[in-house]
Design a protein around this motif. Structure first.
Motif, PDB file in Angstrom:
ATOM      1  N   SER A 211      65.365  24.295  22.349  1.00  0.00           N
ATOM      2  CA  SER A 211      64.077  24.402  23.026  1.00  0.00           C
ATOM      3  C   SER A 211      63.535  23.040  23.425  1.00  0.00           C
ATOM      4  O   SER A 211      63.655  22.061  22.684  1.00  0.00           O
ATOM      5  CB  SER A 211      63.078  25.094  22.082  1.00  0.00           C
ATOM      6  N   ASP A 212      62.934  22.982  24.602  1.00  0.00           N
ATOM      7  CA  ASP A 212      62.159  21.816  25.027  1.00  0.00           C
ATOM      8  C   ASP A 212      60.713  22.115  24.674  1.00  0.00           C
ATOM      9  O   ASP A 212      60.091  23.017  25.252  1.00  0.00           O
ATOM     10  CB  ASP A 212      62.324  21.612  26.540  1.00  0.00           C
ATOM     11  N   GLY A 213      60.162  21.372  23.733  1.00  0.00           N
ATOM     12  CA  GLY A 213      58.823  21.646  23.223  1.00  0.00           C
ATOM     13  C   GLY A 213      57.715  21.514  24.241  1.00  0.00           C
ATOM     14  O   GLY A 213      56.598  21.984  24.007  1.00  0.00           O
ATOM     15  N   ALA A 214      57.994  20.903  25.385  1.00  0.00           N
ATOM     16  CA  ALA A 214      56.973  20.726  26.411  1.00  0.00           C
ATOM     17  C   ALA A 214      57.150  21.681  27.587  1.00  0.00           C
ATOM     18  O   ALA A 214      56.299  21.724  28.480  1.00  0.00           O
ATOM     19  CB  ALA A 214      56.983  19.286  26.918  1.00  0.00           C
ATOM     20  N   SER A 215      58.228  22.441  27.618  1.00  0.00           N
ATOM     21  CA  SER A 215      58.561  23.272  28.769  1.00  0.00           C
ATOM     22  C   SER A 215      57.985  24.678  28.657  1.00  0.00           C
ATOM     23  O   SER A 215      58.141  25.341  27.621  1.00  0.00           O
ATOM     24  CB  SER A 215      60.088  23.375  28.917  1.00  0.00           C
ATOM     25  N   HIS A 216      57.372  25.158  29.721  1.00  0.00           N
ATOM     26  CA  HIS A 216      56.819  26.516  29.689  1.00  0.00           C
ATOM     27  C   HIS A 216      57.935  27.563  29.688  1.00  0.00           C
ATOM     28  O   HIS A 216      57.732  28.683  29.222  1.00  0.00           O
ATOM     29  CB  HIS A 216      55.841  26.740  30.848  1.00  0.00           C
TER      30      HIS A 216
END
Length: 215
Positions: A14-19
């Motif tokens: 997961s990219d923690g900043a990506s919606h």
């Protein structure tokens, strides 16, 4: 996560900043799935990701020998793999309509979010995208007067797609004025953001998006 965990051998990159990553994390939390969430720096991806995903992209969901690397595919897979609570309607016509709403969110709003978020976007283009997103969301706000969720009496995958965008509005520099017309949208945001699964889904980066706003 505050719900009954369902055993799984899943890993979610997961990219923690990506919606796009956020929407899948909401589904995982809603389903109460036991999953190993690997928070990945989009600029420094682990070597194993390229072995699992030919596009070396985020998010990526690994379930035993199955690797999925498109967020809507992941969401529907999880809804079928863990049927309770259901996040798509039972009847084919309603399911088709929900898929169309998700498609329209991607075409109309995700496109603008990605444009604003891209550091390579020119300032004038980003400002135009902010204006378009603000006006579009304000324009549809009255629909939330009819039903508590997006065109539905129940929380669905459509809400999972929309909620991460609404959460990011302050970070994106998109301010929606509180008027009689937009009041239903603000009520919807309060309802969604208070949901247990939504709170459980938030990464540290996403928590900071709103924490910094309050400080």
């Amino acid at each position: 996560m505050g719900v009954v965990a369902k055993r799984s051998s899943m890993t979610f990159f997961s990219d923690g900043a990506s919606h796009y990553s956020h929407r899948v994390r909401i589904v995982l939390a809603e389903k109460g799935v036991t999953v190993d969430i690997v928070d990945v720096d989009a600029d420094n991806k682990p070597a194993e990701l390229a072995d699992l995903n030919p596009y070396n992209s985020l998010p990526t969901l690994l379930d035993r020998d199955l690797a999925l690397y498109e967020s809507k595919v992941m969401m529907e897979y999880l809804d079928e793999r863990f049927p309770h609570p259901p996040l798509l309607p039972v009847y084919p016509v309603a399911r088709g309509q929900s898929r169309l709403w998700m498609y329209r969110i991607e075409r109309d709003w995700c496109r603008l979010v990605d444009l604003i978020d891209n550091p390579k976007t020119k300032a004038k283009e980003a400002d135009a995208a902010r204006k378009e997103l603000r006006e579009s969301l304000s324009g549809v706000a009255p629909i939330f007067d009819d039903k508590p969720y997006f065109m539905s009496d129940e929380f669905t995958l459509v809400d999972c797609c929309l909620a991460p965008i609404l959460w990011r509005l302050p970070k994106l520099g998109v301010e929606i004025a509180k008027t009689k017309q937009t009041t239903p949208l603000f009520k919807y945001m309060d309802l969604i953001f208070a949901r247990e699964s939504f709170q459980a889904s938030l990464s540290e980066a996403e928590l900071d998006m709103r924490t910094q706003l309050k400080s």
